[in-house]
Scaffold this active site. Structure first.
Site, PDB file in Angstrom:
ATOM      1  N   ASN A   1     -10.540  -9.635  -8.000  1.00  0.00           N
ATOM      2  CA  ASN A   1     -11.632  -9.076  -8.794  1.00  0.00           C
ATOM      3  C   ASN A   1     -11.103  -8.113  -9.848  1.00  0.00           C
ATOM      4  O   ASN A   1     -10.042  -7.549  -9.659  1.00  0.00           O
ATOM      5  CB  ASN A   1     -12.579  -8.297  -7.866  1.00  0.00           C
ATOM      6  CG  ASN A   1     -13.249  -9.206  -6.868  1.00  0.00           C
ATOM      7  OD1 ASN A   1     -13.786 -10.231  -7.230  1.00  0.00           O
ATOM      8  ND2 ASN A   1     -13.188  -8.830  -5.607  1.00  0.00           N
TER       9      ASN A   1
ATOM     10  N   ASN B   1     -17.228 -12.808  -1.487  1.00  0.00           N
ATOM     11  CA  ASN B   1     -17.054 -11.366  -1.710  1.00  0.00           C
ATOM     12  C   ASN B   1     -17.438 -10.605  -0.444  1.00  0.00           C
ATOM     13  O   ASN B   1     -18.402 -10.976   0.239  1.00  0.00           O
ATOM     14  CB  ASN B   1     -17.920 -10.912  -2.884  1.00  0.00           C
ATOM     15  CG  ASN B   1     -17.594  -9.490  -3.284  1.00  0.00           C
ATOM     16  OD1 ASN B   1     -17.884  -8.551  -2.552  1.00  0.00           O
ATOM     17  ND2 ASN B   1     -16.949  -9.341  -4.428  1.00  0.00           N
TER      18      ASN B   1
ATOM     19  N   LYS C   1     -20.560   0.393  -3.875  1.00  0.00           N
ATOM     20  CA  LYS C   1     -20.553  -0.174  -2.512  1.00  0.00           C
ATOM     21  C   LYS C   1     -21.726   0.383  -1.713  1.00  0.00           C
ATOM     22  O   LYS C   1     -22.374  -0.324  -0.955  1.00  0.00           O
ATOM     23  CB  LYS C   1     -19.243   0.175  -1.791  1.00  0.00           C
ATOM     24  CG  LYS C   1     -18.018  -0.485  -2.389  1.00  0.00           C
ATOM     25  CD  LYS C   1     -17.731  -1.841  -1.777  1.00  0.00           C
ATOM     26  CE  LYS C   1     -16.610  -2.529  -2.536  1.00  0.00           C
ATOM     27  NZ  LYS C   1     -16.363  -3.900  -2.113  1.00  0.00           N
TER      28      LYS C   1
ATOM     29  N   ASP D   1     -12.429  -2.086   3.980  1.00  0.00           N
ATOM     30  CA  ASP D   1     -13.156  -3.226   3.426  1.00  0.00           C
ATOM     31  C   ASP D   1     -12.209  -4.253   2.812  1.00  0.00           C
ATOM     32  O   ASP D   1     -12.457  -5.456   2.876  1.00  0.00           O
ATOM     33  CB  ASP D   1     -14.117  -2.680   2.369  1.00  0.00           C
ATOM     34  CG  ASP D   1     -15.062  -3.739   1.855  1.00  0.00           C
ATOM     35  OD1 ASP D   1     -15.445  -4.607   2.637  1.00  0.00           O
ATOM     36  OD2 ASP D   1     -15.420  -3.674   0.657  1.00  0.00           O
ATOM     37  N   ASP D   2     -11.128  -3.788   2.205  1.00  0.00           N
ATOM     38  CA  ASP D   2     -10.219  -4.709   1.512  1.00  0.00           C
ATOM     39  C   ASP D   2      -9.359  -5.503   2.490  1.00  0.00           C
ATOM     40  O   ASP D   2      -8.981  -6.632   2.201  1.00  0.00           O
ATOM     41  CB  ASP D   2      -9.347  -3.924   0.530  1.00  0.00           C
ATOM     42  CG  ASP D   2     -10.216  -3.155  -0.439  1.00  0.00           C
ATOM     43  OD1 ASP D   2     -10.966  -3.795  -1.186  1.00  0.00           O
ATOM     44  OD2 ASP D   2     -10.191  -1.914  -0.401  1.00  0.00           O
TER      45      ASP D   2
ATOM     46  N   ARG E   1      -5.994   1.696  -6.317  1.00  0.00           N
ATOM     47  CA  ARG E   1      -5.982   0.250  -6.572  1.00  0.00           C
ATOM     48  C   ARG E   1      -7.423  -0.212  -6.686  1.00  0.00           C
ATOM     49  O   ARG E   1      -8.006  -0.788  -5.760  1.00  0.00           O
ATOM     50  CB  ARG E   1      -5.262  -0.462  -5.406  1.00  0.00           C
ATOM     51  CG  ARG E   1      -4.860  -1.880  -5.671  1.00  0.00           C
ATOM     52  CD  ARG E   1      -5.470  -2.819  -4.630  1.00  0.00           C
ATOM     53  NE  ARG E   1      -6.885  -3.006  -4.846  1.00  0.00           N
ATOM     54  CZ  ARG E   1      -7.737  -3.518  -3.957  1.00  0.00           C
ATOM     55  NH1 ARG E   1      -7.328  -3.853  -2.762  1.00  0.00           N
ATOM     56  NH2 ARG E   1      -9.027  -3.672  -4.235  1.00  0.00           N
TER      57      ARG E   1
ATOM     58  N   TYR F   1     -22.224  -4.132  -9.429  1.00  0.00           N
ATOM     59  CA  TYR F   1     -21.050  -4.393  -8.597  1.00  0.00           C
ATOM     60  C   TYR F   1     -20.067  -5.213  -9.427  1.00  0.00           C
ATOM     61  O   TYR F   1     -20.142  -5.218 -10.653  1.00  0.00           O
ATOM     62  CB  TYR F   1     -21.568  -5.134  -7.351  1.00  0.00           C
ATOM     63  CG  TYR F   1     -20.605  -5.315  -6.224  1.00  0.00           C
ATOM     64  CD1 TYR F   1     -19.999  -4.210  -5.626  1.00  0.00           C
ATOM     65  CD2 TYR F   1     -20.317  -6.588  -5.728  1.00  0.00           C
ATOM     66  CE1 TYR F   1     -19.124  -4.389  -4.556  1.00  0.00           C
ATOM     67  CE2 TYR F   1     -19.454  -6.766  -4.660  1.00  0.00           C
ATOM     68  CZ  TYR F   1     -18.854  -5.663  -4.089  1.00  0.00           C
ATOM     69  OH  TYR F   1     -17.989  -5.834  -3.048  1.00  0.00           O
TER      70      TYR F   1
ATOM     71  N   GLU G   1     -11.804   2.203   0.791  1.00  0.00           N
ATOM     72  CA  GLU G   1     -11.985   1.211  -0.265  1.00  0.00           C
ATOM     73  C   GLU G   1     -10.949   1.420  -1.355  1.00  0.00           C
ATOM     74  O   GLU G   1     -10.776   2.537  -1.877  1.00  0.00           O
ATOM     75  CB  GLU G   1     -13.404   1.384  -0.833  1.00  0.00           C
ATOM     76  CG  GLU G   1     -13.896   0.239  -1.668  1.00  0.00           C
ATOM     77  CD  GLU G   1     -14.136  -1.057  -0.902  1.00  0.00           C
ATOM     78  OE1 GLU G   1     -14.845  -1.042   0.108  1.00  0.00           O
ATOM     79  OE2 GLU G   1     -13.604  -2.097  -1.336  1.00  0.00           O
ATOM     80  N   ASP G   2     -10.271   0.370  -1.699  1.00  0.00           N
ATOM     81  CA  ASP G   2      -9.398   0.335  -2.864  1.00  0.00           C
ATOM     82  C   ASP G   2      -8.288   1.394  -2.855  1.00  0.00           C
ATOM     83  O   ASP G   2      -7.976   2.010  -3.887  1.00  0.00           O
ATOM     84  CB  ASP G   2     -10.232   0.376  -4.155  1.00  0.00           C
ATOM     85  CG  ASP G   2     -11.044  -0.920  -4.332  1.00  0.00           C
ATOM     86  OD1 ASP G   2     -11.043  -1.740  -3.387  1.00  0.00           O
ATOM     87  OD2 ASP G   2     -11.658  -1.116  -5.385  1.00  0.00           O
TER      88      ASP G   2
HETATM   89  O1  LIG Z   1     -15.347  -4.825  -4.795  1.00  0.00           O
HETATM   90  C1  LIG Z   1     -15.242  -6.064  -4.680  1.00  0.00           C
HETATM   91  O2  LIG Z   1     -15.858  -6.853  -5.375  1.00  0.00           O
HETATM   92  C2  LIG Z   1     -14.372  -6.612  -3.610  1.00  0.00           C
HETATM   93  C3  LIG Z   1     -13.342  -5.643  -3.230  1.00  0.00           C
HETATM   94  O3  LIG Z   1     -13.512  -4.855  -2.332  1.00  0.00           O
HETATM   95  C4  LIG Z   1     -12.136  -5.554  -4.062  1.00  0.00           C
HETATM   96  O4  LIG Z   1     -11.889  -6.434  -4.890  1.00  0.00           O
HETATM   97  O5  LIG Z   1     -11.440  -4.561  -3.904  1.00  0.00           O
HETATM   98 MG   LIG Z   2     -12.301  -3.129  -2.561  1.00  0.00          MG
END
Ligand SMILES: O=C([O-])CC(=O)C(=O)O
Ligand SMILES: [Mg+2]
Length: 653
Positions: free
Chosen positions: A509, A553, A250, A345-346, A232, A179, A322-323
């Site tokens: 991160n 986190n 994840k 999640d973000d 992103r 991770y 995610e992202d």
């Molecule tokens: O993945 C991670 O460590 C936390 C997160 O969702 C990000 O930074 O986008």
């Molecule tokens: Mg993320």
């Protein structure tokens, strides 16, 4: 050899709660197919009849969350035998190459006889514990984090149970490998380290065929999808198709930390191109070589995906975004939050984990949330998501009107402090944070007392300072900018000058993007900071004291949060569930943790923590009437624990 004639039994609950008629039909088709394939040595295992909809199933397959446990992932116990199902029974060479069932040198002599493994393995038989020890030793030999990552991925693809046992038992050590921060580097180099494909790639070329693509995935009982479009990735920007490392990582945590079985997890990357020229010119790049599709073209592909997912897996499938970049993330959440079980999640996961840390930190700094002032650097998904959840908690718990609660929260973006004079030009998710104040360009001036323009500064007799010139005086500084080293010495010292125990959260991160390091935070505040970061930092020695930084986190939240949604059969996510998750996490922070300055519990206990979070989230879902799995179990924590995937090897009969 014993005949393995067995049948599958499914009671009504299983059929209705977890398997669509379609998936049953497909399963039955694959069973018929397997009958043809696996005639060898009369290992025809299943006969199914959809006509009367009665299938008999190995009793160990019926587990608490209503989903078939084909692989014995939950019910794997030493004294209970399970059948190593694939579409046929895996045996011999194929069994060794099947990551779900492979045990490597841990296959017993009897299993080696029964499953045609004699001669395919060297004579020694070792325990799973010894395998863990060996693997850990091997991984520790690698000096380069990316090599460790690749070794872990190889293990995941060759022996899944060993991978999870190793990860669970050494979570503190291996989380940074599978991770953040290592996964960030893995995504950047995904093209050149890519060996076997993981997850499902849905590109513009699959437009019009997404349902078929989903059906190419070998598993049927999918419960969670983590999807990215790679725009992103962490704080690293647009990594296009190579963002796949994130959903894969994840979902490993979903299983290791939250106990969702691996076969129920599906990583997806939607590839609409990339605007990253370096990748477009990289001969090893694995994605579409074109600039990102936007507007209608983008929306249509995502919409087809969302519709196909629901059609294929039903209403209860959890989709974690995610992202995604800000400009899509908020809109997707808003749009699909009404029709699907979606969670960003973000925005939401990060918010929930940070709120938990703040609730715990109150025990160290005193007061209620409403007594504090919050200053953010970064007003994107994480920044505004956290801000909104803090305000909501103040509203729900302290009856602070939402508008007043928001006024205690200030955000700085790349153009400076977000203030009312900027309102017209702000993106919609920033508008609630545009408070009355004179513009301030730099973060440090937003922290410092006193931000007063010259006429006020040089007045000798005290006078009432107009509101728009009043100091913010933040007690909490939160970095969500995705830009490293932005909490400079000046900024951190300014926080230390106005607070006895400044709370400083550097959340971006991976480590390279962290707003400051743990060492900087402790040194510049003379050891007074309550510090946590998104990516892990080692303990810091300052003035003879050792400070252990916490890791704020979202990995603390999403696995347990997802488990809670799944086990209750929830169909929509609500903010109250996020608040419940935060409170559950904060309640797991012990006095011993606090004494060390930790506002999060150690990851070592994460499965227990996840079970508690899952229970609180599920309880909220039942309370809100959104849970579909009835009746509500009496003890939700026990129920959560009983649903959790265990990676010990089963005995193969
Ligand atoms: O993945 C991670 O460590 C936390 C997160 O969702 C990000 O930074 O986008
Ligand atoms: Mg993320």
């Amino acid at each position: 050899m014993a005949s393995l004639n067995r049948c599958i039994f499914l009671n009504k609950t299983h059929i209705s709660s977890s398997c669509s008629p379609l998936s049953l039909k497909r399963h039955s088709e694959s069973l018929k197919l397997s009958s043809v394939i696996s005639e060898r040595n009369d290992r025809v295992l299943m006969e199914s009849s959809l006509k009367d909809s009665v299938l008999e199933l190995d009793p160990v397959s019926a587990v608490n969350d209503g989903v078939l446990d084909f692989y014995g992932e939950v019910m794997a116990m030493e004294d209970q035998g399970v059948t190593p199902w694939t579409v046929s029974v895996a045996s011999g060479y194929n069994l060794l190459r099947n990551p779900h069932h492979n045990k490597g040198l841990a296959f017993t002599d009897k299993e080696r006889d029964t499953h045609y493994l004699r001669g395919l393995l060297p004579p020694t038989v070792i325990s799973q514990d010894l395998q863990v020890k060996k693997l850990l030793y091997r991984i520790r030999q690698y000096q380069v984090p990316l090599q460790k990552y690749m070794a872990m991925m190889d293990l995941q693809e060759s022996n899944e149970k060993l991978f999870y046992k190793l990860l669970i038992e050494h979570v503190e050590e291996l989380l940074p490998v599978v991770y953040t921060p290592t996964v960030g580097e893995a995504c950047q180099k995904y093209g050149s380290i890519f060996r076997r494909p993981q997850g499902l790639y849905i590109s513009l070329r699959e437009k019009g065929k997404i349902l078929e693509v989903l059906r190419n995935w070998p598993e049927m009982g999918i419960q969670v999808i983590v999807v990215t479009d790679g725009e992103r990735i962490l704080g690293l920007g647009d990594l296009g198709c190579q963002g796949m490392g994130i959903p894969v990582g994840k979902l490993s945590l979903y299983s290791a930390l939250g106990g969702v079985r691996p076969s129920a997890c599906l990583p997806v990357t939607i590839d609409v191109g990339t605007n990253n020229d370096k990748l477009l010119n990289d001969e090893f790049y694995i994605g579409l070589r074109q600039k990102r599709a936007t507007g209608q073209e983008y929306k249509e592909l995502v919409h087809e995906f969302m519709a196909a997912v629901k059609q294929n897996y039903g209403e209860k499938i959890l989709i974690q975004f995610e992202d995604f970049a800000n400009h899509n993330a908020f809109d997707l959440l808003e749009k699909y939050g009404k029709t699907h079980l979606v969670f960003n999640d973000d925005i939401q996961g990060t918010a929930s984990v940070v709120l938990a840390g703040l609730i715990a930190a109150l025990k160290l700094v005193g007061g209620t949330l409403a007594d504090h002032k919050f200053l953010f650097l970064g007003a994107g998904e994480a920044g505004t998501g956290i801000a909104e959840l803090i305000a909501l908690e103040m509203f729900k718990k302290m009856n602070t009107p939402l508008e007043d609660a928001r006024k205690k929260i200030w955000l700085v973006d790349s153009k400076g402090l977000i203030v009312s004079s900027r309102k017209e030009s702000l993106q919609h998710f920033k508008k609630p944070w545009a408070h009355e104040h004179e513009p301030i360009q730099d973060l440090v001036d937003a922290v410092k007392v006193s931000f007063l323009p010259s006429p006020f500064k040089f007045l000798h007799k005290p006078m009432k300072v107009p509101i728009s010139f009043q100091d913010i005086k933040p007690t909490v500084l939160i970095g969500t900018s995705g830009v490293g080293r932005t909490f400079t010495k000046d900024v951190v010292e300014a926080m230390a000058a106005i607070n006895k125990k400044p709370i400083i959260l550097a959340l971006s991160n991976p480590t390279s993007q962290s707003e400051c390091t743990a060492e900087e935070a402790y040194t510049w505040t003379e050891g007074r900071a309550i510090f946590a970061s998104g990516s892990p930092f080692d303990p810091v020695e300052y003035n003879g004291n050792v400070f252990v930084p916490g890791q704020a986190n979202n990995a603390y939240i999403f696995p347990g949060f997802g488990l809670g949604l799944i086990m209750s059969g929830t169909i929509r996510v609500r903010d109250d569930m996020l608040l419940a998750a935060s409170e559950a996490l904060a309640a797991q922070v012990t006095q011993e943790n606090l004494d060390k300055g930790l506002i999060f519990p150690p990851f070592t206990n994460i499965r227990k923590i996840s079970a508690n979070i899952a229970a609180k989230v599920a309880a909220k879902a039942y309370e809100l009437g959104l849970a579909g799995r009835l009746p509500q179990p009496k003890d939700l924590v026990k129920h959560a624990e009983s649903c959790m995937y265990t990676p010990s090897y089963p005995n193969y009969r």
